[in-house]
Design a protein around this motif. Sequence first.
Motif, PDB file in Angstrom:
ATOM      1  N   ASN A 183      46.700 -19.740 -23.609  1.00  0.00           N
ATOM      2  CA  ASN A 183      45.896 -20.681 -22.906  1.00  0.00           C
ATOM      3  C   ASN A 183      44.265 -20.499 -23.420  1.00  0.00           C
ATOM      4  N   GLY A 184      43.843 -19.201 -23.325  1.00  0.00           N
ATOM      5  CA  GLY A 184      42.399 -19.013 -23.629  1.00  0.00           C
ATOM      6  C   GLY A 184      42.128 -19.546 -24.980  1.00  0.00           C
ATOM      7  N   GLU A 185      42.870 -19.307 -26.128  1.00  0.00           N
ATOM      8  CA  GLU A 185      42.772 -20.073 -27.478  1.00  0.00           C
ATOM      9  C   GLU A 185      42.624 -21.474 -27.324  1.00  0.00           C
ATOM     10  N   LEU A 186      43.487 -22.173 -26.626  1.00  0.00           N
ATOM     11  CA  LEU A 186      43.379 -23.500 -26.374  1.00  0.00           C
ATOM     12  C   LEU A 186      42.022 -23.884 -25.564  1.00  0.00           C
ATOM     13  N   VAL A 187      41.775 -23.307 -24.776  1.00  0.00           N
ATOM     14  CA  VAL A 187      40.475 -23.521 -24.327  1.00  0.00           C
ATOM     15  C   VAL A 187      39.127 -23.439 -25.002  1.00  0.00           C
ATOM     16  N   LYS A 188      39.155 -22.462 -25.631  1.00  0.00           N
ATOM     17  CA  LYS A 188      38.159 -22.246 -26.711  1.00  0.00           C
ATOM     18  C   LYS A 188      38.100 -23.526 -27.716  1.00  0.00           C
ATOM     19  N   ILE A 189      39.236 -23.876 -28.238  1.00  0.00           N
ATOM     20  CA  ILE A 189      39.463 -25.036 -29.246  1.00  0.00           C
ATOM     21  C   ILE A 189      38.884 -26.437 -28.476  1.00  0.00           C
ATOM     22  N   GLN A 190      39.335 -26.473 -27.048  1.00  0.00           N
ATOM     23  CA  GLN A 190      39.124 -27.913 -26.263  1.00  0.00           C
ATOM     24  C   GLN A 190      37.562 -27.840 -26.073  1.00  0.00           C
ATOM     25  N   VAL A 191      36.840 -26.627 -25.806  1.00  0.00           N
ATOM     26  CA  VAL A 191      35.478 -26.650 -25.335  1.00  0.00           C
ATOM     27  C   VAL A 191      34.538 -26.932 -26.864  1.00  0.00           C
ATOM     28  N   PHE A 192      35.279 -26.665 -28.116  1.00  0.00           N
ATOM     29  CA  PHE A 192      34.521 -26.730 -29.359  1.00  0.00           C
ATOM     30  C   PHE A 192      34.514 -28.306 -29.564  1.00  0.00           C
ATOM     31  N   VAL A 193      35.813 -28.711 -29.295  1.00  0.00           N
ATOM     32  CA  VAL A 193      36.014 -30.103 -29.434  1.00  0.00           C
ATOM     33  C   VAL A 193      35.019 -31.098 -28.478  1.00  0.00           C
ATOM     34  N   GLY A 194      35.085 -30.553 -27.241  1.00  0.00           N
ATOM     35  CA  GLY A 194      34.235 -31.164 -26.195  1.00  0.00           C
ATOM     36  C   GLY A 194      32.763 -31.251 -26.579  1.00  0.00           C
ATOM     37  N   LYS A 195      32.322 -30.223 -27.132  1.00  0.00           N
ATOM     38  CA  LYS A 195      30.847 -30.334 -27.501  1.00  0.00           C
ATOM     39  C   LYS A 195      30.441 -30.803 -28.681  1.00  0.00           C
TER      40      LYS A 195
END
Length: 389
Positions: free
Chosen positions: A35-47
């Motif tokens: 889930n942490g990996e998914l959060v990192k990717i989604q935060v990157f996409v969000g930025k």
Amino acid sequence: LDRVLLTARENLSGVRVIRAFNRQEDEGRRFDEENGELVKIQVFVGKISSLLNPLTYVIINLGIIVLIQTGAKEVNRGIITQGEVVALVNYMSQILVELVKLANLIITISKALACANRISAVFEQKPGITEKNHTCLEAGEGAPAVEFKDMTFTYDGAREPALSNISFSVTRGQTVGIIGGTGSGKSTLVNLIPRFYDATEGGVSVDGHDVREYPLDQLRGKTGVVPQKAVLFHGTLRENMQWGKKNATDDEIYEALKTAQALEFVEEKDEGLELYIQAGGKNLSGGQRQRLTIARALVRKPEILIMDDSASALDFATDARLRKAIKERTQDMTVFIVSQRATTIRNADQIVVLDDGAMVGCGTHKELFENCEIYREICLSQLSKEEVQ
């Protein structure tokens, strides 16, 4: 996202095993990592999204400013009208909306491509079983119901054959018991009859014809299979029974339930054939599920009934009543019973003993107990000498 969902599904399906081995914390950490990996990717996409969306608005608004400034000069010079300038501004606003949609579409496409890779892998899978003939075949006169002719079978990628040089024949109406140790090839043997697999060498014949010559609909229409794992589908009991025969009447279903020793508990439920069954039969016990899967196979009144260790969850008394009912009510049916219990198959017309993929004995209970050491060991490990006799 796919990996997170896979981890969650594994945890839910194996929750009892996880609790039994006290691995809740380990699985929790594993889920947190995924889930942490998914959060990192989604935060990157969000930025990226938070940068591109305002940037898109700024560019479009600057474009509108340039358009109005240029348009005002052209209107002053009489080259274009004010209405045309307003129309151009509206077009620019529409472009803004469509660019935002495009940005969101790119994210959706990325997710879709990940799903498409899985789906395409399924579509690209080539079926191992193909039909060579679409014409129904007539049963050979005087031919055995089922015959194995020096048959050898090896799973794809396996180094050693799962079954080697199996040869025996079964006449119509006989009951055949198949017994052997774990991994001896019992289930593989019976799965070759409805052609779930194809023999590597030799062949398997039904009514005098090699199973590979039959159209699959005709071959599997002759057989009724009760698998090792009892599988039921969500819906009413009637709908589940009609998997065996689409137009089965209530009388036919009740007859099959009676033979399978399932009628008593069905009547206790009060709903009768309208009894609702959850997916996988989760609202039923293991023994009830097994009896219903046996009834489902009996509804179609197949020529060949295959019971693959399908009474393992039944007590000895129910198992004995089931075997007696099947023998009395299915006289013309050829029955294959795969079992770990010697008592289940001891009264069969013919017993096949398997050991590590080889047939080490074939005959009646009395013949095998006298002449087959492996069969004798199985019997004596489960029964006393007096019970065996």
